[in-house]
Motif scaffolding. Structure first.
Motif, PDB file in Angstrom:
ATOM      1  N   UNK A  79      16.570   6.185   6.875  1.00 22.98           N
ATOM      2  CA  UNK A  79      16.277   6.738   5.550  1.00 22.98           C
ATOM      3  C   UNK A  79      15.493   5.738   4.705  1.00 22.98           C
ATOM      4  N   UNK A  80      15.829   4.463   4.826  1.00 25.65           N
ATOM      5  CA  UNK A  80      15.091   3.428   4.094  1.00 25.65           C
ATOM      6  C   UNK A  80      13.662   3.334   4.614  1.00 25.65           C
ATOM      7  N   UNK A  81      13.485   3.465   5.920  1.00 26.54           N
ATOM      8  CA  UNK A  81      12.134   3.452   6.496  1.00 26.54           C
ATOM      9  C   UNK A  81      11.325   4.628   5.984  1.00 26.54           C
ATOM     10  N   UNK A  82      11.940   5.795   5.869  1.00 28.62           N
ATOM     11  CA  UNK A  82      11.247   6.974   5.335  1.00 28.62           C
ATOM     12  C   UNK A  82      10.794   6.730   3.899  1.00 28.62           C
ATOM     13  N   UNK A  83      11.647   6.070   3.129  1.00 28.76           N
ATOM     14  CA  UNK A  83      11.273   5.761   1.745  1.00 28.76           C
ATOM     15  C   UNK A  83      10.063   4.836   1.712  1.00 28.76           C
ATOM     16  N   UNK A  84      10.017   3.870   2.611  1.00 26.83           N
ATOM     17  CA  UNK A  84       8.888   2.942   2.669  1.00 26.83           C
ATOM     18  C   UNK A  84       7.606   3.662   3.093  1.00 26.83           C
ATOM     19  N   UNK A 215       1.398  13.361   2.998  1.00 21.81           N
ATOM     20  CA  UNK A 215       1.224  11.971   3.424  1.00 21.81           C
ATOM     21  C   UNK A 215       0.784  11.121   2.239  1.00 21.81           C
ATOM     22  N   UNK A 216       1.166   9.824   2.219  1.00 21.65           N
ATOM     23  CA  UNK A 216       0.756   8.954   1.108  1.00 21.65           C
ATOM     24  C   UNK A 216      -0.754   8.784   1.073  1.00 21.65           C
ATOM     25  N   UNK A 217      -1.269   8.343  -0.069  1.00 23.59           N
ATOM     26  CA  UNK A 217      -2.703   8.265  -0.305  1.00 23.59           C
ATOM     27  C   UNK A 217      -3.473   7.539   0.773  1.00 23.59           C
ATOM     28  N   UNK A 222       1.425  10.436   8.590  1.00 24.03           N
ATOM     29  CA  UNK A 222       2.283   9.254   8.619  1.00 24.03           C
ATOM     30  C   UNK A 222       3.619   9.684   9.216  1.00 24.03           C
ATOM     31  N   UNK A 223       4.187   8.862  10.074  1.00 22.47           N
ATOM     32  CA  UNK A 223       5.488   9.225  10.618  1.00 22.47           C
ATOM     33  C   UNK A 223       6.035   8.161  11.528  1.00 22.47           C
TER      34      UNK A 223
END
Length: 264
Positions: A79-84, A215-217, A222-223
């Motif tokens: 979950x922390x990796x997903x936040x990053x 996906x982030x800018x 991303x995954x």
């Protein structure tokens, strides 16, 4: 005599399950196995400590394989990796990279993103009970033909669709798809290699995808793909791409790297 033989065989099987040997993996050695090539992936760098290596995909994607220590529990760590990943910025090109800039286009169009979500959904349906999935799919198609939405709630299967948006749950699979992008999450307990007869599932496998506008800018995709013992370390392949990944999901070669290193 036959009963005695059967009971003896069962005893041997149970004893074998309880004493299953630990299969060597990156989780046991502390070092990743990073071949020079894995299918369509080519290794471009490898850390001396063996805890990270990086690949370039034929489709222009970047794959960073990592050994990640578990903090708290495996799912909290992921979950922390997903936040990053949600706040990820495109990395600067390194000297090891080939001339990939010409191959990197703009963020994928909404039609491509919808196709990605549909393909992941199709794979999820194949993993679910056929009868339940077929019934839900038929109901959804009927609703779409009428120009409306559909809400289906069955054991292990939930679909909440409205026009071009859908929230889908099939067992451990979660898909949130819209015209602008999609979020896909799959997480489940699994048995480690060498423990096929064990009642306890001591491993975990997970997939996480942000595609299109989700996906982030700077990225179109991303995954991560992750696997390993719940106690860690986990083998995690972080995948990024600045243009469309036509396959619509994680490359099979990425999954192979995670399985061979994660021991799952």
């Amino acid at each position: 005599m036959k009963s005695i033989l059967i009971l003896s065989a069962m005893g041997v099987a149970l004893a074998s399950a309880g004493c299953a040997r630990t299969v060597e993996s990156a989780a046991t050695t502390g070092r990743l196995d990073c071949p020079a090539e894995q299918g369509g992936l080519t290794r471009v760098s490898m850390a001396e400590d063996g805890r990270t290596c990086r690949y370039r995909g034929a489709d222009g994607s970047d794959v960073e394989l990592r050994l990640v220590a578990v903090e708290g529990d495996a799912y909290a760590t992921l979950a922390e990796l997903e936040r990053q990943l949600a706040g990820l910025s495109p990395r600067e090109p390194s000297p090891e990279d080939t001339d990939s800039a010409a191959d990197q286009g703009s963020a994928q169009a909404s039609e491509e993103t919808a196709a990605q979500a549909r393909q992941v959904e199709a794979q999820a349906r194949a993993d679910a009970a056929a009868s339940r999935v077929d019934a839900a799919a038929e109901a959804r198609e009927t609703a779409e033909a009428d120009g409306g939405g559909a809400k289906i709630d069955l054991p292990g299967l939930t679909i909440d669709a409205e026009d071009d948006e859908a929230q889908i749950k099939i067992g451990p699979v979660r898909i949130d798809a819209g015209e602008g992008g999609a979020t896909v999450k799959v997480a489940r307990d699994v048995r480690l290699k060498g423990e096929a007869l064990s009642r306890e599932k001591r491993g975990v496998r997970a997939t996480y995808i942000l595609a299109g506008e989700r996906a982030p800018g700077g990225y179109a995709f991303v995954g991560y793909e992750a696997g390993g013992p719940k106690t860690g370390p986990l083998t995690v392949a972080v995948v990024t791409a600045t243009r469309s990944i036509e396959e619509g999901g994680m490359n099979d070669d990425v999954s192979d790297l995670v399985r061979r290193n994660g021991g799952v």
